[in-house]
Design a protein around this motif. Structure first.
Motif, PDB file in Angstrom:
ATOM      1  N   LYS A   1      49.651  33.599  49.146  1.00 42.18           N
ATOM      2  CA  LYS A   1      49.639  35.011  49.664  1.00 42.18           C
ATOM      3  C   LYS A   1      49.817  35.027  51.125  1.00 42.18           C
ATOM      4  CE  LYS A   1      44.885  35.834  49.043  1.00 42.18           C
ATOM      5  NZ  LYS A   1      44.654  34.370  48.880  1.00 42.18           N
TER       6      LYS A   1
ATOM      7  N   SER B   1      42.435  37.886  56.056  1.00 39.07           N
ATOM      8  CA  SER B   1      41.069  38.284  55.927  1.00 39.07           C
ATOM      9  C   SER B   1      40.011  37.061  55.414  1.00 39.07           C
ATOM     10  CB  SER B   1      40.687  39.483  55.057  1.00 39.07           C
ATOM     11  OG  SER B   1      41.021  39.153  53.819  1.00 39.07           O
TER      12      SER B   1
ATOM     13  N   TYR C   1      36.121  35.402  56.366  1.00 41.74           N
ATOM     14  CA  TYR C   1      34.881  34.649  55.818  1.00 41.74           C
ATOM     15  C   TYR C   1      34.681  33.347  55.959  1.00 41.74           C
ATOM     16  CZ  TYR C   1      35.009  38.984  52.992  1.00 41.74           C
ATOM     17  OH  TYR C   1      35.061  40.714  52.968  1.00 41.74           O
ATOM     18  N   ARG C   2      35.847  32.654  56.218  1.00 41.10           N
ATOM     19  CA  ARG C   2      35.855  31.104  56.366  1.00 41.10           C
ATOM     20  C   ARG C   2      35.019  31.001  57.865  1.00 41.10           C
ATOM     21  NH1 ARG C   2      39.227  27.380  53.931  1.00 41.10           N
ATOM     22  NH2 ARG C   2      40.148  28.352  52.053  1.00 41.10           N
TER      23      ARG C   2
ATOM     24  N   SER D   1      32.811  30.639  49.054  1.00 37.03           N
ATOM     25  CA  SER D   1      32.817  31.604  48.061  1.00 37.03           C
ATOM     26  C   SER D   1      31.031  31.969  48.180  1.00 37.03           C
ATOM     27  CB  SER D   1      32.987  31.010  46.905  1.00 37.03           C
ATOM     28  OG  SER D   1      34.428  30.889  46.557  1.00 37.03           O
TER      29      SER D   1
ATOM     30  N   ARG E   1      30.206  40.871  53.441  1.00 37.61           N
ATOM     31  CA  ARG E   1      31.183  41.575  53.030  1.00 37.61           C
ATOM     32  C   ARG E   1      31.229  43.193  53.972  1.00 37.61           C
ATOM     33  NH1 ARG E   1      33.833  38.936  49.525  1.00 37.61           N
ATOM     34  NH2 ARG E   1      35.465  40.318  49.741  1.00 37.61           N
TER      35      ARG E   1
ATOM     36  N   ARG F   1      41.327  39.251  49.004  1.00 37.09           N
ATOM     37  CA  ARG F   1      40.886  39.441  47.551  1.00 37.09           C
ATOM     38  C   ARG F   1      40.743  40.898  47.143  1.00 37.09           C
ATOM     39  NH1 ARG F   1      41.339  34.800  48.834  1.00 37.09           N
ATOM     40  NH2 ARG F   1      40.561  33.005  47.812  1.00 37.09           N
ATOM     41  N   ASP F   2      40.113  42.034  48.356  1.00 34.44           N
ATOM     42  CA  ASP F   2      39.547  43.029  47.936  1.00 34.44           C
ATOM     43  C   ASP F   2      40.470  44.082  48.867  1.00 34.44           C
ATOM     44  OD1 ASP F   2      38.675  42.144  50.257  1.00 34.44           O
ATOM     45  OD2 ASP F   2      36.596  42.949  49.870  1.00 34.44           O
TER      46      ASP F   2
ATOM     47  N   ARG G   1      36.554  28.114  42.583  1.00 35.51           N
ATOM     48  CA  ARG G   1      36.738  29.172  43.527  1.00 35.51           C
ATOM     49  C   ARG G   1      37.108  30.380  42.773  1.00 35.51           C
ATOM     50  NH1 ARG G   1      39.298  29.429  49.056  1.00 35.51           N
ATOM     51  NH2 ARG G   1      40.558  27.508  48.309  1.00 35.51           N
TER      52      ARG G   1
ATOM     53  N   ARG H   1      31.711  37.470  40.868  1.00 40.65           N
ATOM     54  CA  ARG H   1      30.690  37.831  42.029  1.00 40.65           C
ATOM     55  C   ARG H   1      30.514  39.429  41.489  1.00 40.65           C
ATOM     56  NH1 ARG H   1      34.618  37.022  46.879  1.00 40.65           N
ATOM     57  NH2 ARG H   1      35.627  38.973  46.767  1.00 40.65           N
TER      58      ARG H   1
HETATM   59  O1   DC Z   1      42.053  33.228  50.847  1.00 40.07           O
HETATM   60  P1   DC Z   1      41.161  32.134  51.329  1.00 40.07           P
HETATM   61  O2   DC Z   1      40.936  31.032  50.512  1.00 40.07           O
HETATM   62  O3   DC Z   1      41.237  31.704  52.813  1.00 40.07           O
HETATM   63  O4   DC Z   1      39.731  32.854  51.166  1.00 40.07           O
HETATM   64  C1   DC Z   1      38.488  31.950  51.543  1.00 40.07           C
HETATM   65  C2   DC Z   1      37.309  32.625  50.656  1.00 40.07           C
HETATM   66  O5   DC Z   1      37.026  33.875  51.169  1.00 40.07           O
HETATM   67  C3   DC Z   1      37.760  32.925  49.206  1.00 40.07           C
HETATM   68  O6   DC Z   1      36.916  32.045  48.257  1.00 40.07           O
HETATM   69  C4   DC Z   1      37.271  34.116  48.770  1.00 40.07           C
HETATM   70  C5   DC Z   1      36.788  34.760  50.053  1.00 40.07           C
HETATM   71  N1   DC Z   1      37.594  36.115  50.382  1.00 40.07           N
HETATM   72  C6   DC Z   1      37.134  37.357  50.079  1.00 40.07           C
HETATM   73  O7   DC Z   1      36.023  37.291  49.300  1.00 40.07           O
HETATM   74  N2   DC Z   1      37.690  38.475  50.287  1.00 40.07           N
HETATM   75  C7   DC Z   1      38.659  38.564  51.208  1.00 40.07           C
HETATM   76  N3   DC Z   1      39.369  39.678  51.298  1.00 40.07           N
HETATM   77  C8   DC Z   1      39.343  37.345  51.761  1.00 40.07           C
HETATM   78  C9   DC Z   1      38.641  36.145  51.161  1.00 40.07           C
END
Ligand code: DC
Length: 237
Positions: free
Chosen positions: A19, A37, A41-42, A106, A115, A136-137, A186, A193
């Motif tokens: 994505k 996004s 979180y990373r 995660s 968040r 994700r959201d 993951r 969650r």
């Molecule tokens: O897309 P990614 O793998 O780089 O995302 C890393 C982690 O961050 C993934 O385990 C879920 C979390 N994440 C999230 O909870 N909400 C988001 N909007 C983006 C990522």
């Protein structure tokens, strides 16, 4: 272009579903700002790792939340449009993609106060519209009114294969089985969650890219963008 010509494009989906590539290429093509996004979180996770507040098995949520005021996340953009994540001014794009961060992220992303802080930052970034954000959201919680929402998936095997190639190309020593296990773990944490679990928004378009070439994917997305923007402009006048 006036601001009502611009829309918000939300791209959600499973980890390593491609994505980010999709979102980055679309943003470059239509001249929108791209925000990953997950990188936010990373970055919080890297910060927590450096302070010793998280391991793959333990997380000190209270201490992580207390550390948030001392943490600033910004982005700078390379000439090719790709994003560099800055943690308190330090470029950490490479560090946030390490397996160590992937194994802990995660847990950190499941903390409600983390968040809330990141969602506020994400909404501020989208205030002017003209943005493609992946995560994700994004279509469910961050921008529930986004004009175009996609939910991307590919099989776990396909996603692990892509991630394995990415990691080994960067010189990480890891087996395909370990990567697949990390992808599955993951998925499970993201889906189960209690805070903003990974869900397709009812009005999101489901996009399975297991067997689609990048060029074809770009063309489909561009069509969707054009259809959405003309509908949006018709509604605005
Ligand atoms: O897309 P990614 O793998 O780089 O995302 C890393 C982690 O961050 C993934 O385990 C879920 C979390 N994440 C999230 O909870 N909400 C988001 N909007 C983006 C990522």
């Amino acid at each position: 272009m006036s601001s009502h010509d611009k829309i918000i494009i939300a791209i959600d989906g499973y980890s390593s579903s491609g994505k980010s590539t999709m979102a980055r290429r679309l943003a470059a093509k239509i001249g929108y700002r791209y925000i990953d996004s997950g990188a936010m979180y990373r970055a919080v996770t890297l910060h927590a790792l450096r302070l010793g507040l998280v391991t793959p098995a333990t997380v000190d949520s209270d201490a992580i939340v207390k550390s948030l005021p001392g943490l600033r996340i910004d982005f700078s953009i390379r000439p090719d449009g790709s994003q560099i994540t800055l943690l308190n001014g330090e470029p950490v794009e490479k560090e946030i993609r390490s397996l160590q961060v992937s194994e802990c992220v995660s847990l950190v992303a499941a903390i409600a106060a983390v968040r809330r802080a990141l969602v506020d930052m994400q909404r501020a970034l989208g205030r002017e519209k003209g943005i493609v954000m992946d995560g994700r959201d994004i279509g469910t919680a961050v921008f529930p009114d986004a004009e175009l929402k996609l939910f991307v998936n590919a099989s776990a095997d396909k996603r692990a294969e892509r991630r394995y190639k990415e990691l080994t190309a960067k010189g990480e020593t890891i087996s395909y089985e370990e990567v697949l296990a990390n992808v599955r773990k993951r998925d499970h944490i993201d889906e189960t969650r209690s805070e903003s679990p990974l869900r397709k928004a009812p009005d999101a378009i489901l996009f399975d890219n297991s067997e689609i070439s990048l060029d074809r994917q770009d063309a489909i997305l561009f069509d969707l963008y054009q259809t959405t923007i003309s509908r949006h402009n018709e509604a605005a006048y």
